[in-house]
Write a protein that holds these residues in place. Structure first.
Motif, PDB file in Angstrom:
ATOM      1  N   ILE A 187      39.026  40.639  50.730  1.00 14.93           N
ATOM      2  CA  ILE A 187      39.204  39.211  51.008  1.00 14.93           C
ATOM      3  C   ILE A 187      40.618  38.759  50.592  1.00 14.93           C
ATOM      4  O   ILE A 187      41.174  37.831  51.196  1.00 14.93           O
ATOM      5  N   PHE A 188      41.206  39.454  49.620  1.00 12.98           N
ATOM      6  CA  PHE A 188      42.554  39.063  49.191  1.00 12.98           C
ATOM      7  C   PHE A 188      43.596  39.409  50.259  1.00 12.98           C
ATOM      8  O   PHE A 188      44.610  38.732  50.376  1.00 12.98           O
TER       9      PHE A 188
ATOM     10  N   ILE B  34      43.629  36.492  52.399  1.00 10.31           N
ATOM     11  CA  ILE B  34      44.392  35.395  51.785  1.00 10.31           C
ATOM     12  C   ILE B  34      45.885  35.649  51.986  1.00 10.31           C
ATOM     13  O   ILE B  34      46.639  34.752  52.361  1.00 10.31           O
TER      14      ILE B  34
ATOM     15  N   ILE C 170      42.474  33.413  55.488  1.00 11.97           N
ATOM     16  CA  ILE C 170      41.603  32.602  54.632  1.00 11.97           C
ATOM     17  C   ILE C 170      42.505  31.714  53.779  1.00 11.97           C
ATOM     18  O   ILE C 170      43.499  32.206  53.236  1.00 11.97           O
TER      19      ILE C 170
ATOM     20  N   ARG D 163      44.539  29.686  42.873  1.00 13.51           N
ATOM     21  CA  ARG D 163      43.440  29.315  41.987  1.00 13.51           C
ATOM     22  C   ARG D 163      42.168  30.079  42.354  1.00 13.51           C
ATOM     23  O   ARG D 163      41.849  30.238  43.535  1.00 13.51           O
ATOM     24  N   ASP D 164      41.483  30.542  41.301  1.00 13.97           N
ATOM     25  CA  ASP D 164      40.209  31.235  41.504  1.00 13.97           C
ATOM     26  C   ASP D 164      39.198  30.243  42.084  1.00 13.97           C
ATOM     27  O   ASP D 164      39.112  29.091  41.648  1.00 13.97           O
ATOM     28  N   ILE D 165      38.453  30.696  43.067  1.00 12.12           N
ATOM     29  CA  ILE D 165      37.488  29.830  43.754  1.00 12.12           C
ATOM     30  C   ILE D 165      36.307  29.486  42.836  1.00 12.12           C
ATOM     31  O   ILE D 165      35.610  28.494  43.061  1.00 12.12           O
ATOM     32  N   ASN D 166      36.109  30.275  41.801  1.00 15.19           N
ATOM     33  CA  ASN D 166      34.988  30.070  40.876  1.00 15.19           C
ATOM     34  C   ASN D 166      35.538  30.088  39.440  1.00 15.19           C
ATOM     35  O   ASN D 166      35.300  31.028  38.684  1.00 15.19           O
TER      36      ASN D 166
ATOM     37  N   HIS E  77      42.423  28.693  35.962  1.00 12.21           N
ATOM     38  CA  HIS E  77      42.016  30.079  36.268  1.00 12.21           C
ATOM     39  C   HIS E  77      42.733  30.454  37.563  1.00 12.21           C
ATOM     40  O   HIS E  77      42.338  30.041  38.666  1.00 12.21           O
TER      41      HIS E  77
ATOM     42  N   ASN F  16      40.099  43.261  35.255  1.00 16.05           N
ATOM     43  CA  ASN F  16      38.862  44.027  35.300  1.00 16.05           C
ATOM     44  C   ASN F  16      39.133  45.278  36.128  1.00 16.05           C
ATOM     45  O   ASN F  16      39.540  45.174  37.287  1.00 16.05           O
TER      46      ASN F  16
ATOM     47  N   GLY G 263      33.424  44.634  35.581  1.00 20.88           N
ATOM     48  CA  GLY G 263      33.348  43.307  36.177  1.00 20.88           C
ATOM     49  C   GLY G 263      34.213  43.103  37.408  1.00 20.88           C
ATOM     50  O   GLY G 263      34.286  41.994  37.943  1.00 20.88           O
TER      51      GLY G 263
ATOM     52  N   THR H  66      35.103  42.821  41.085  1.00 22.27           N
ATOM     53  CA  THR H  66      34.334  42.580  42.314  1.00 22.27           C
ATOM     54  C   THR H  66      35.216  42.638  43.557  1.00 22.27           C
ATOM     55  O   THR H  66      34.722  42.889  44.649  1.00 22.27           O
ATOM     56  N   VAL H  67      36.511  42.391  43.382  1.00 22.20           N
ATOM     57  CA  VAL H  67      37.440  42.457  44.518  1.00 22.20           C
ATOM     58  C   VAL H  67      38.421  43.600  44.237  1.00 22.20           C
ATOM     59  O   VAL H  67      39.148  43.567  43.228  1.00 22.20           O
TER      60      VAL H  67
ATOM     61  N   HIS I 186      44.356  42.417  40.635  1.00 21.69           N
ATOM     62  CA  HIS I 186      44.674  41.016  40.331  1.00 21.69           C
ATOM     63  C   HIS I 186      44.632  40.784  38.840  1.00 21.69           C
ATOM     64  O   HIS I 186      43.831  41.385  38.118  1.00 21.69           O
TER      65      HIS I 186
ATOM     66  N   HIS J 226      43.930  37.925  36.057  1.00 19.12           N
ATOM     67  CA  HIS J 226      43.351  36.598  35.821  1.00 19.12           C
ATOM     68  C   HIS J 226      44.192  35.904  34.752  1.00 19.12           C
ATOM     69  O   HIS J 226      44.389  36.467  33.663  1.00 19.12           O
TER      70      HIS J 226
HETATM   71  P1  AMP Z   1      37.144  40.336  39.618  1.00 16.88           P
HETATM   72  O1  AMP Z   1      35.684  40.081  39.300  1.00 16.88           O
HETATM   73  O2  AMP Z   1      37.983  40.666  38.421  1.00 16.88           O
HETATM   74  O3  AMP Z   1      37.297  41.336  40.736  1.00 16.88           O
HETATM   75  O4  AMP Z   1      37.722  38.945  40.124  1.00 16.88           O
HETATM   76  C1  AMP Z   1      37.634  38.521  41.440  1.00 16.88           C
HETATM   77  C2  AMP Z   1      37.814  37.039  41.407  1.00 16.88           C
HETATM   78  O5  AMP Z   1      38.119  36.601  42.718  1.00 16.88           O
HETATM   79  C3  AMP Z   1      36.565  36.251  40.963  1.00 16.88           C
HETATM   80  O6  AMP Z   1      36.871  35.497  39.799  1.00 16.88           O
HETATM   81  C4  AMP Z   1      36.259  35.376  42.165  1.00 16.88           C
HETATM   82  O7  AMP Z   1      35.804  34.097  41.797  1.00 16.88           O
HETATM   83  C5  AMP Z   1      37.592  35.320  42.878  1.00 16.88           C
HETATM   84  N1  AMP Z   1      37.543  35.058  44.304  1.00 16.88           N
HETATM   85  C6  AMP Z   1      36.759  35.669  45.228  1.00 16.88           C
HETATM   86  N2  AMP Z   1      37.013  35.184  46.452  1.00 16.88           N
HETATM   87  C7  AMP Z   1      37.991  34.252  46.303  1.00 16.88           C
HETATM   88  C8  AMP Z   1      38.687  33.391  47.198  1.00 16.88           C
HETATM   89  N3  AMP Z   1      38.435  33.391  48.514  1.00 16.88           N
HETATM   90  N4  AMP Z   1      39.619  32.560  46.694  1.00 16.88           N
HETATM   91  C9  AMP Z   1      39.883  32.558  45.374  1.00 16.88           C
HETATM   92  N5  AMP Z   1      39.265  33.340  44.480  1.00 16.88           N
HETATM   93  C10 AMP Z   1      38.327  34.177  44.934  1.00 16.88           C
END
Ligand code: AMP
Length: 111
Positions: A4-5, A8, A13, A28-31, A37, A84, A90, A92-93, A97, A99
């Motif tokens: 997904i990055f 971006i 996106i 900015r992190d979406i969550n 963040h 991560n 932890g 997920t992407v 990156h 944080h």
């Molecule tokens: P990690 O868990 O270290 O891989 O972090 C991935 C981060 O990407 C998480 O904190 C997500 O909230 C963030 N994230 C996922 N999709 C998006 C997005 N479209 N825009 C901004 N942040 C995102």
């Protein structure tokens, strides 16, 4: 494998971008887990930190410097910089990156 990055980075996106240059962008992190963040990512696709190569050393150093610039831009004196590496940690992407987390006290040790 693109993430997904990559979308971006290509503009496919939208993102709330706070900094960009020829090597990286920060958005900015979406969550968000804190008032600030921000994620700093290289334009180059490196899936995980442990897959960086010797020739990426300057790039990864640059990402860390940009993280400090972003923190300053956000008015943060203290912040946490976190990577991560792998699903068990932890991640997920799978596009490297950093944080940048701040704006509230952050506990140690992390969960
Ligand atoms: P990690 O868990 O270290 O891989 O972090 C991935 C981060 O990407 C998480 O904190 C997500 O909230 C963030 N994230 C996922 N999709 C998006 C997005 N479209 N825009 C901004 N942040 C995102």
């Amino acid at each position: 494998m693109s993430t997904i990055f990559s979308k971006i980075l290509s503009g496919e996106i939208p993102s709330d971008t706070v900094y960009e240059d020829e090597q990286c962008i920060a958005f900015r992190d979406i969550n968000p887990v804190a008032p600030t963040h921000v994620l700093v990512i290289p334009r180059k696709e490196i899936p995980r930190l442990d897959q960086m190569k010797i020739e990426d050393e300057a790039l990864v150093g640059h990402l860390m410097r940009v993280a400090t610039l972003v923190a300053k831009q956000e008015g943060l004196e203290d912040f946490r910089l976190l990577v991560n590496n792998g699903a068990g940690a932890g991640q997920t992407v799978f596009h490297l990156h950093l944080h940048v987390i701040g704006g509230r006290p952050v506990a140690w040790p992390p969960g």
